[in-house]
Design a protein around this motif. Structure first.
Motif, PDB file in Angstrom:
ATOM      1  N   THR A 148       0.828  -1.203   0.000  1.00 29.62           N
ATOM      2  CA  THR A 148       0.000   0.000   0.000  1.00 29.62           C
ATOM      3  C   THR A 148       0.865   1.257   0.000  1.00 29.62           C
ATOM      4  OG1 THR A 148      -0.106   0.203   2.418  1.00 29.62           O
ATOM      5  CG2 THR A 148      -1.727  -1.237   1.360  1.00 29.62           C
ATOM      6  N   PRO A 149       0.392   2.346  -0.597  1.00 25.96           N
ATOM      7  CA  PRO A 149       1.154   3.605  -0.553  1.00 25.96           C
ATOM      8  C   PRO A 149       1.395   4.078   0.874  1.00 25.96           C
ATOM      9  CG  PRO A 149      -0.534   3.727  -2.249  1.00 25.96           C
ATOM     10  CD  PRO A 149      -0.798   2.458  -1.482  1.00 25.96           C
ATOM     11  N   SER A 150       0.407   3.895   1.754  1.00 22.23           N
ATOM     12  CA  SER A 150       0.584   4.344   3.140  1.00 22.23           C
ATOM     13  C   SER A 150       1.668   3.540   3.844  1.00 22.23           C
ATOM     14  CB  SER A 150      -0.733   4.243   3.912  1.00 22.23           C
ATOM     15  OG  SER A 150      -1.190   2.898   3.969  1.00 22.23           O
ATOM     16  N   GLY A 151       1.787   2.260   3.507  1.00 18.52           N
ATOM     17  CA  GLY A 151       2.843   1.438   4.095  1.00 18.52           C
ATOM     18  C   GLY A 151       4.222   1.891   3.650  1.00 18.52           C
ATOM     19  N   VAL A 152       4.357   2.194   2.371  1.00 18.91           N
ATOM     20  CA  VAL A 152       5.633   2.713   1.858  1.00 18.91           C
ATOM     21  C   VAL A 152       5.944   4.057   2.508  1.00 18.91           C
ATOM     22  CG1 VAL A 152       6.859   3.533  -0.191  1.00 18.91           C
ATOM     23  CG2 VAL A 152       5.456   1.454  -0.324  1.00 18.91           C
ATOM     24  N   ASP A 153       4.920   4.919   2.622  1.00 16.61           N
ATOM     25  CA  ASP A 153       5.118   6.223   3.263  1.00 16.61           C
ATOM     26  C   ASP A 153       5.617   6.062   4.701  1.00 16.61           C
ATOM     27  OD1 ASP A 153       4.248   7.548   1.001  1.00 16.61           O
ATOM     28  OD2 ASP A 153       2.227   7.937   1.779  1.00 16.61           O
ATOM     29  N   ALA A 154       5.030   5.091   5.423  1.00 16.10           N
ATOM     30  CA  ALA A 154       5.416   4.882   6.827  1.00 16.10           C
ATOM     31  C   ALA A 154       6.888   4.503   6.937  1.00 16.10           C
ATOM     32  CB  ALA A 154       4.537   3.800   7.451  1.00 16.10           C
ATOM     33  N   VAL A 155       7.342   3.674   6.021  1.00 15.61           N
ATOM     34  CA  VAL A 155       8.750   3.255   6.053  1.00 15.61           C
ATOM     35  C   VAL A 155       9.665   4.427   5.719  1.00 15.61           C
ATOM     36  CG1 VAL A 155      10.471   1.747   4.988  1.00 15.61           C
ATOM     37  CG2 VAL A 155       8.206   0.845   5.548  1.00 15.61           C
ATOM     38  N   VAL A 156       9.340   5.142   4.671  1.00 18.01           N
ATOM     39  CA  VAL A 156      10.166   6.300   4.283  1.00 18.01           C
ATOM     40  C   VAL A 156      10.203   7.327   5.407  1.00 18.01           C
ATOM     41  CG1 VAL A 156      10.371   8.238   2.681  1.00 18.01           C
ATOM     42  CG2 VAL A 156       9.791   5.958   1.817  1.00 18.01           C
ATOM     43  N   ASP A 157       9.040   7.646   5.958  1.00 15.32           N
ATOM     44  CA  ASP A 157       8.987   8.637   7.036  1.00 15.32           C
ATOM     45  C   ASP A 157       9.763   8.176   8.269  1.00 15.32           C
ATOM     46  OD1 ASP A 157       7.391  10.161   5.405  1.00 15.32           O
ATOM     47  OD2 ASP A 157       5.509   9.626   6.386  1.00 15.32           O
ATOM     48  N   GLY A 158       9.813   6.853   8.469  1.00 13.82           N
ATOM     49  CA  GLY A 158      10.481   6.322   9.654  1.00 13.82           C
ATOM     50  C   GLY A 158      11.995   6.416   9.614  1.00 13.82           C
ATOM     51  N   VAL A 159      12.565   6.579   8.418  1.00 20.58           N
ATOM     52  CA  VAL A 159      14.034   6.610   8.316  1.00 20.58           C
ATOM     53  C   VAL A 159      14.572   7.835   7.593  1.00 20.58           C
ATOM     54  CG1 VAL A 159      14.248   4.095   8.424  1.00 20.58           C
ATOM     55  CG2 VAL A 159      14.051   5.214   6.199  1.00 20.58           C
ATOM     56  N   ALA A 160      13.698   8.668   7.066  1.00 19.21           N
ATOM     57  CA  ALA A 160      14.135   9.778   6.206  1.00 19.21           C
ATOM     58  C   ALA A 160      15.059  10.759   6.915  1.00 19.21           C
ATOM     59  CB  ALA A 160      12.919  10.512   5.647  1.00 19.21           C
ATOM     60  N   ASP A 161      14.930  10.880   8.237  1.00 24.46           N
ATOM     61  CA  ASP A 161      15.787  11.819   8.973  1.00 24.46           C
ATOM     62  C   ASP A 161      16.912  11.116   9.719  1.00 24.46           C
ATOM     63  OD1 ASP A 161      14.211  10.523  10.822  1.00 24.46           O
ATOM     64  OD2 ASP A 161      13.751  12.309  11.995  1.00 24.46           O
ATOM     65  N   LYS A 162      17.181   9.870   9.339  1.00 24.76           N
ATOM     66  CA  LYS A 162      18.224   9.083  10.008  1.00 24.76           C
ATOM     67  C   LYS A 162      19.375   8.813   9.036  1.00 24.76           C
ATOM     68  CE  LYS A 162      15.228   6.752  13.353  1.00 24.76           C
ATOM     69  NZ  LYS A 162      14.072   7.638  13.177  1.00 24.76           N
ATOM     70  N   PRO A 163      20.581   8.493   9.548  1.00 25.79           N
ATOM     71  CA  PRO A 163      21.751   8.268   8.684  1.00 25.79           C
ATOM     72  C   PRO A 163      21.752   6.861   8.086  1.00 25.79           C
ATOM     73  CG  PRO A 163      22.401   8.052  10.970  1.00 25.79           C
ATOM     74  CD  PRO A 163      20.961   8.484  10.987  1.00 25.79           C
ATOM     75  N   LEU A 164      20.741   6.564   7.291  1.00 28.46           N
ATOM     76  CA  LEU A 164      20.598   5.221   6.713  1.00 28.46           C
ATOM     77  C   LEU A 164      21.734   4.930   5.743  1.00 28.46           C
ATOM     78  CD1 LEU A 164      18.681   2.719   6.490  1.00 28.46           C
ATOM     79  CD2 LEU A 164      17.722   3.841   4.459  1.00 28.46           C
ATOM     80  N   ALA A 165      22.426   3.810   5.970  1.00 30.51           N
ATOM     81  CA  ALA A 165      23.549   3.431   5.111  1.00 30.51           C
ATOM     82  C   ALA A 165      23.308   2.125   4.361  1.00 30.51           C
ATOM     83  CB  ALA A 165      24.821   3.302   5.942  1.00 30.51           C
ATOM     84  N   LEU A 166      22.318   1.338   4.788  1.00 26.27           N
ATOM     85  CA  LEU A 166      22.074   0.051   4.151  1.00 26.27           C
ATOM     86  C   LEU A 166      20.575  -0.191   4.046  1.00 26.27           C
ATOM     87  CD1 LEU A 166      23.040  -2.716   3.071  1.00 26.27           C
ATOM     88  CD2 LEU A 166      23.138  -3.512   5.445  1.00 26.27           C
ATOM     89  N   LEU A 167      20.088  -0.329   2.824  1.00 26.33           N
ATOM     90  CA  LEU A 167      18.688  -0.645   2.555  1.00 26.33           C
ATOM     91  C   LEU A 167      18.618  -2.063   2.020  1.00 26.33           C
ATOM     92  CD1 LEU A 167      15.661  -0.098   1.978  1.00 26.33           C
ATOM     93  CD2 LEU A 167      16.385   0.956  -0.197  1.00 26.33           C
ATOM     94  N   VAL A 168      17.919  -2.934   2.744  1.00 24.97           N
ATOM     95  CA  VAL A 168      17.734  -4.318   2.300  1.00 24.97           C
ATOM     96  C   VAL A 168      16.265  -4.512   1.948  1.00 24.97           C
ATOM     97  CG1 VAL A 168      18.000  -6.760   2.865  1.00 24.97           C
ATOM     98  CG2 VAL A 168      19.599  -5.085   3.825  1.00 24.97           C
ATOM     99  N   ASN A 169      15.978  -4.540   0.665  1.00 26.62           N
ATOM    100  CA  ASN A 169      14.618  -4.775   0.182  1.00 26.62           C
ATOM    101  C   ASN A 169      14.367  -6.276   0.148  1.00 26.62           C
ATOM    102  OD1 ASN A 169      13.403  -2.171  -0.423  1.00 26.62           O
ATOM    103  ND2 ASN A 169      15.022  -1.953  -1.959  1.00 26.62           N
ATOM    104  N   ASN A 170      13.900  -6.786   1.277  1.00 25.23           N
ATOM    105  CA  ASN A 170      13.697  -8.222   1.428  1.00 25.23           C
ATOM    106  C   ASN A 170      12.230  -8.633   1.397  1.00 25.23           C
ATOM    107  OD1 ASN A 170      14.240 -11.077   2.675  1.00 25.23           O
ATOM    108  ND2 ASN A 170      12.863 -10.049   4.116  1.00 25.23           N
ATOM    109  N   ALA A 171      11.318  -7.750   1.802  1.00 21.63           N
ATOM    110  CA  ALA A 171       9.904  -8.125   1.932  1.00 21.63           C
ATOM    111  C   ALA A 171       9.366  -8.693   0.624  1.00 21.63           C
ATOM    112  CB  ALA A 171       9.082  -6.914   2.362  1.00 21.63           C
TER     113      ALA A 171
END
Length: 239
Positions: free
Chosen positions: A59-82
């Motif tokens: 769902t778009p809202s699910g993707v939004d929740a993930v993006v919003d949850g890390v957008a202000d953090k120093p994310l260095a590794l994204l594992v698209n496993n789902a």
């Protein structure tokens, strides 16, 4: 890639291969955030010291929740496993909703997350994207046409963005598991790889800088495909 001190996001990280990847990244010193749909499983991961984000990636809202949850953090590794399977049947139009759900989860969501989180990844000194596809991305089986199509699509996308990002700080890795013992494959006959061992190969590939991680029997499939793509397709189609 040095994992100690890095922030990683593992989608579908509360169960199956994703959970094992998350545990092993944590064991290597990374800070790990996992996503999932089950509140109970996410609570269990939180109790183990993981950050958690609840969201249905179909769902778009699910993707939004993930993006919003890390957008202000120093994310260095994204594992698209789902990922999800699909109860789609060619002669049953009513199963098209199942096919659409599979496509949204397995293909649309990773594309969206790669695109929307790329600026965050590019802001780090060292970063990586890991897209988990499948041995079935190399050669499909008749019994999982839509699932195979999503994984083949993600494989093609991964190869293309790897080239696009070749001069950047973001490495792009494809992980290709075989059939793995998870809830998604429960009840399916045949040999299955242990989820822990599969995750170990993927994490090792991240640490050692591999472009492609062929786990378990996928190594043999890749070899066969390199010799005769037609033979690999003939064998796998009825698998």
């Amino acid at each position: 890639m040095e994992l100690r001190g890095k922030l990683a996001l593992v989608t579908g990280g509360s169960d199956g291969i994703g959970r094992e990847i998350a545990l092993q990244l944590q064991g290597a010193g990374a800070e790990v955030i996992v996503t999932g749909r089950s509140a109970e499983k996410l609570r269990a991961m939180a109790a183990l010291g993981f950050g958690t984000i609840a969201g249905d990636l179909s769902t778009p809202s699910g993707v939004d929740a993930v993006v919003d949850g890390v957008a202000d953090k120093p994310l260095a590794l994204l594992v698209n496993n789902a990922g999800v399977g699909s109860e789609y049947e060619l002669d049953r139009p009513e199963t098209l909703d199942n096919a659409a759900h599979c496509i949204r989860t397995n293909l649309d969501a990773p594309i969206a997350l790669c695109t929307r989180l790329l600026p965050v990844l590019q802001a780090q000194p060292e970063a990586a994207i890991v897209n988990v596809t499948s041995g079935l991305a190399i050669a499909p089986r008749a019994g999982g046409s839509v699932y195979c199509a999503t994984k083949a699509g993600l494989r093609s996308y991964t190869q293309a963005i790897r080239h696009a990002l070749k001069d950047s700080n973001v490495r792009v890795i494809e992980a290709l598991p075989p059939v793995v013992e998870t809830n998604m494959t429960a009840g399916r006959a045949g040999k299955k790889m242990n989820a822990h061992d599969c995750a170990a190969e993927i994490v090792r590939g991240i640490r050692t800088g591999k472009r492609e991680v062929n786990a378990g029997m996928v190594k043999l499939l890749q070899l066969m495909h390199s010799i005769s793509p037609a033979l690999a397709r003939r064998i796998m189609i009825g698998f």
